[in-house]
Design a protein around this motif. Structure first.
Motif, short mmCIF file in Angstrom:
data_model
loop_
_atom_site.label_atom_id
_atom_site.label_comp_id
_atom_site.label_asym_id
_atom_site.label_seq_id
_atom_site.Cartn_x
_atom_site.Cartn_y
_atom_site.Cartn_z
N LEU A 1 5.08 -2.02 4.05
CA LEU A 1 3.75 -1.94 3.43
C LEU A 1 2.92 -3.22 3.63
O LEU A 1 1.72 -3.11 3.91
N PRO A 2 3.50 -4.42 3.50
CA PRO A 2 2.67 -5.61 3.76
C PRO A 2 2.05 -5.59 5.16
O PRO A 2 0.93 -6.06 5.35
N GLN A 3 2.78 -5.03 6.12
CA GLN A 3 2.23 -4.97 7.48
C GLN A 3 1.17 -3.88 7.62
O GLN A 3 0.44 -3.84 8.60
N CYS A 4 1.13 -2.98 6.65
CA CYS A 4 0.15 -1.89 6.70
C CYS A 4 -1.23 -2.34 6.20
O CYS A 4 -2.24 -1.73 6.53
N VAL A 5 -1.26 -3.38 5.37
CA VAL A 5 -2.52 -3.79 4.75
C VAL A 5 -3.56 -4.10 5.82
O VAL A 5 -4.67 -3.56 5.81
N ARG B 1 13.88 1.36 -0.08
CA ARG B 1 12.79 0.96 -0.96
C ARG B 1 12.39 -0.50 -0.73
O ARG B 1 11.21 -0.83 -0.63
N GLN B 2 13.40 -1.37 -0.61
CA GLN B 2 13.11 -2.78 -0.35
C GLN B 2 12.42 -2.95 0.99
O GLN B 2 11.49 -3.75 1.13
N THR B 3 12.87 -2.18 1.99
CA THR B 3 12.25 -2.26 3.31
C THR B 3 10.78 -1.86 3.21
O THR B 3 9.91 -2.52 3.77
N ILE C 1 2.09 3.39 8.11
CA ILE C 1 3.54 3.26 7.98
C ILE C 1 4.23 3.68 9.28
O ILE C 1 5.09 2.97 9.79
N VAL C 2 3.81 4.82 9.83
CA VAL C 2 4.51 5.28 11.04
C VAL C 2 4.14 4.44 12.26
O VAL C 2 4.84 4.48 13.27
N SER C 3 3.05 3.65 12.15
CA SER C 3 2.67 2.82 13.30
C SER C 3 3.45 1.50 13.33
O SER C 3 3.40 0.78 14.32
#
Lengths: 259, 272
Positions: free
Chosen positions: B189-193, B181-183, B162-164
């Motif tokens: 989160l999708p970019q964290c996968v 929350r929407q963000t 998340i922080v990256s």
């Protein structure tokens, strides 16, 4: 008839000659460092205002304060009848009225161009998929990117990405658009296409506030220029006046360096 | 001419060898087992250790099935708990953030064995569900115990991912009037996968390798079953080497491809 007075209510509509953005004596500190030292500025509906000045003079900070991305410690920022420097601010309602485009585009890399433009209308405005998609396609056409709907941001040039970012912001039907050095990261040949898009937007009557280093563009398109240095507004006026007849030596020195 | 052809063919073979190394390892292991089985059928003196191993193999493999079941369930549980915990670590609410950090660091920094014993003794044997009483079997307790340290580590992976994500993503999402929350759910989160998948797989491999610890508490997984089989076969010392070599191969054949895939994903992610 007292309750119709513009004083005191969220319902107060902004009359034609009252500024849509009014900034009064705004001060901002990072720790003990004061970056905005009492800024006042007015923007009328439909006006294009450019903020110019040397790097580190607080231009970007100022523009980010208008939609509450940065907070201020003192002063008042009134945007379309909403006071931004207020603990009870409905920040979502404010940002629906104010679009912002950044230097680094900041498109969502995991979503296509069409999805980038549709996302906020779907999530925030709860538009139906069909109507959001129709509008998104129209906006993509407006920024001359028809055919790129299914491309991912990584597949586009900087100028194309920046135009998607503009379309994405417009999809929220903002009353005011903020542009934070939107051409600073672009190749010289793609700067023009982005400026064309902004010029068209201004011609359509959109209220625009730009932080920019494109002096030629500022001179051509702006109704009013603000020159900032060291966290204060040194000088402001119509472009012809500021560019040809600057009174303050700091403005003259800056302009002689960049033009 | 012929020599050229032979040379060409052998170089093709060489290429194949370097490309699919792990399949060869698997092949070699299977061949070894088959060859050992064949030798044992030919020479049936007082049962050789290998013969005993082959006789008990289905039993051990059944135990290995439990290792896999425990690893799947523990990973599922660790992910379901670890992801929200990681998100809670970046909460703007001080209390939520502090508790999430506390839980995360507690389970990341304690020996798995200690967690295993603690869960064993803290959890009741049976749970009263109103009408029926449900027994909690040892393997279920062990699964929970393995899930907890991995949960802590997944929490930390998610927090790091998340922080990256560049802060510009937050700026533009919030500039578009998305809530925090929407963000988080639609943008961050999708970019964290993709970012966290290799580490996640790495923890799955470590978790699977830790499952034999359950044997200490009498769970009949692969190692526990092998020990029981050696006991049943007479407990001869010469059983030890073939039995443990077999276990070694079993885990290696399962885990090594996962390790290779993790590496490949890491490379791909670094390249993109």
């Amino acid at each position: 008839m007292q309750r119709h007075e513009p004083y005191g209510a969220e319902t107060a509509s902004v009359s034609a000659d009252a500024p849509i953005v009014s900034i009064r004596d705004v001060r901002k500190f990072y720790g003990s460092l004061e970056v905005l030292k009492g800024i006042s500025l007015d923007v009328l509906k439909g006006q294009v205002v450019c903020i110019i000045g040397p790097s580190g003079s607080g231009k970007s900070t100022l523009i980010r304060c208008i939609n509450g991305l940065s907070d201020v410690q003192q002063g008042s920022i009134s945007v379309a009848g909403t006071e931004v420097n207020d603990a009870r601010l409905d920040v979502v309602a404010l940002r629906r009225k104010v679009g912002i485009v950044f230097q680094q585009y900041n498109l969502f890399p995991h979503k296509t161009v069409l999805e980038n433009v549709m996302l906020a209308p779907r999530l925030v405005l709860k538009e139906s998929r069909a109507s959001a998609e129709q509008r998104a396609k129209a906006l993509i056409a407006k920024v001359r990117l028809t055919g790129k709907e299914d491309a991912y941001p990584g597949e586009l040039s900087g100028g194309q990405q920046q135009r998607v970012a503009i379309a994405r912001s417009l999809a929220m039907r903002p009353e005011i658009m903020l542009f934070d050095e939107v051409t600073a990261a672009l190749d010289p040949e793609t700067v023009k296409e982005v400026l064309t898009t902004i010029r068209e937007l201004a011609a359509d009557g959109m209220t625009c506030i730009l932080v920019t280093h494109e002096m030629g563009f500022a001179r051509e398109v702006a109704d009013h220029i603000y020159f900032t240095d060291g966290g204060v507004i040194v000088e402001h006026g119509p472009p012809a006046e500021v560019f040809s007849n600057a009174k303050d030596p700091r403005t003259r020195r800056f302009l002689s360096q960049v033009i | 001419m012929i020599r050229d052809k032979v040379h060409a063919r052998s170089s093709v073979l060489l290429m194949n060898v370097t490309r699919i190394r792990w399949q060869h390892v698997v092949g070699a292991a299977v061949l070894t087992v088959v060859a050992l089985a064949a030798t044992l059928i030919l020479q049936s003196e007082p049962e050789s250790p290998v013969a005993t191993l082959v006789r008990w193999m289905p039993f051990i493999l059944e135990g290995f099935g439990l290792n896999l079941v425990m690893s799947f369930l523990a990973m599922l549980l660790a992910t379901l708990l670890g992801v929200p915990l990681g998100v809670a670590q970046v909460s703007r609410v001080y209390l939520v953030r502090t508790v999430a950090k506390g839980v995360t660091h507690l389970f990341r920094n304690t020996p798995w064995l200690v967690v295993l014993f603690t869960v064993m003794y803290v959890m009741p044997m049976t749970v009263d569900l109103g009408l029926t009483r449900v027994d909690i079997s040892d393997w279920a307790k062990a699964t929970l115990a393995f899930a907890l340290p991995v949960m802590g580590n997944i929490s930390e992976i998610v927090r790091g991912a998340i922080v990256s994500v560049p802060t510009g993503q937050w700026d533009s999402a919030q500039g578009l009037a998305l809530t925090r929350r929407q963000t988080m759910t639609h943008i961050i989160l999708p970019q964290c996968v993709k970012r966290s998948l290799p580490s996640w797989m790495n923890w799955y491999a470590l978790l699977t390798l830790a499952t034999p610890m359950a044997a200490i508490l009498g769970v009949r997984e692969a190692v526990g079953s092998a020990q029981a089989a050696m006991e049943a076969g007479g407990g001869r010392p010469d059983f030890l080497i073939p039995f443990y070599l077999f276990l070694l191969c079993l885990f290696f054949i399962y885990i090594y491809p996962i390790a290779l895939l993790t590496k490949a994903l890491e490379k791909k992610h670094a390249a993109s």
